[in-house]
Design a protein around this motif. Sequence first.
Motif, short mmCIF file in Angstrom:
data_model
loop_
_atom_site.label_atom_id
_atom_site.label_comp_id
_atom_site.label_asym_id
_atom_site.label_seq_id
_atom_site.Cartn_x
_atom_site.Cartn_y
_atom_site.Cartn_z
N ASP A 115 46.72 -89.53 32.52
CA ASP A 115 47.79 -89.14 31.58
C ASP A 115 47.45 -89.59 30.17
N ARG A 118 44.89 -87.22 28.77
CA ARG A 118 45.49 -85.91 28.44
C ARG A 118 46.26 -86.00 27.12
N GLU A 119 47.05 -87.05 26.94
CA GLU A 119 47.82 -87.21 25.71
C GLU A 119 46.91 -87.45 24.51
N ARG A 121 43.83 -86.27 24.14
CA ARG A 121 43.19 -85.00 23.77
C ARG A 121 44.19 -84.06 23.10
N GLU A 122 45.44 -84.11 23.53
CA GLU A 122 46.46 -83.30 22.86
C GLU A 122 46.64 -83.75 21.41
N ALA A 123 46.70 -85.06 21.20
CA ALA A 123 46.84 -85.60 19.84
C ALA A 123 45.62 -85.28 19.00
N GLU A 125 43.60 -82.65 19.33
CA GLU A 125 43.61 -81.23 18.97
C GLU A 125 44.59 -80.98 17.83
N HIS A 126 45.71 -81.69 17.87
CA HIS A 126 46.69 -81.53 16.79
C HIS A 126 46.12 -82.00 15.46
N ARG A 148 48.19 -93.90 20.29
CA ARG A 148 47.96 -93.60 21.70
C ARG A 148 46.69 -94.27 22.22
#
Length: 215
Positions: A115, A118-119, A121-123, A125-126, A148
Amino acid sequence: MSTLIKRSLVVQAVEQLRQRIAEGAWAVGDRLPTEPELANELGISRNTVREAMRVLAFSGLVEIRQGDGSYLRTVQDPLQAVLALSRCTVEHAREARHVLEAEAIALAAERCTGDDLRELREALEHSRGHFHGEVEAYLCADMVFHQRLVDAAHNPALSELYRYFSGLVRAAVEHNMTRAPRCQATFDLHVEIVDALERHDPQQAKRLMRALIES
């Protein structure tokens, strides 16, 4: 004039409550008196008490739990730490980042979960979408990413400390971004750090973080 008077009452209420906390009126974790009780004790309105409690909550001294009341979070006033951090130089920030972020990232490499990755990589990409755009938008996204990273160490003390420290990190990153052209290699270090976390390689993660701090 009425606004100034109201503001003055809030400031006075905040100071009185800070003094009571410093004197040990309540222990950490204690539920504080209700708004009516404090209003009666301090001789002010409930609205003024409410505003004063919001100030204390913003500074980190008090936690307001909706529907349950207000609780003392710490007896050490975090506002003083924030003010001290605001007086630090860029060099101070760089040194502190080496101590805090590089060590936290090593722990994160050992402890991060699926988790967390995943968080992260999301941050990432943003923030990628803002790296070559407006500085303010990128800084906001980058601070989420760095928080994070530290949170992935699963050490609440480090996470809380970094929340106070992040303003100094932000200022250092902004200083670097405005004094020289943006370099894609700098952003790529962020990607490599997450890759190192995914491989659970603390030494590599630490090396990459030190390179990012110096970039």
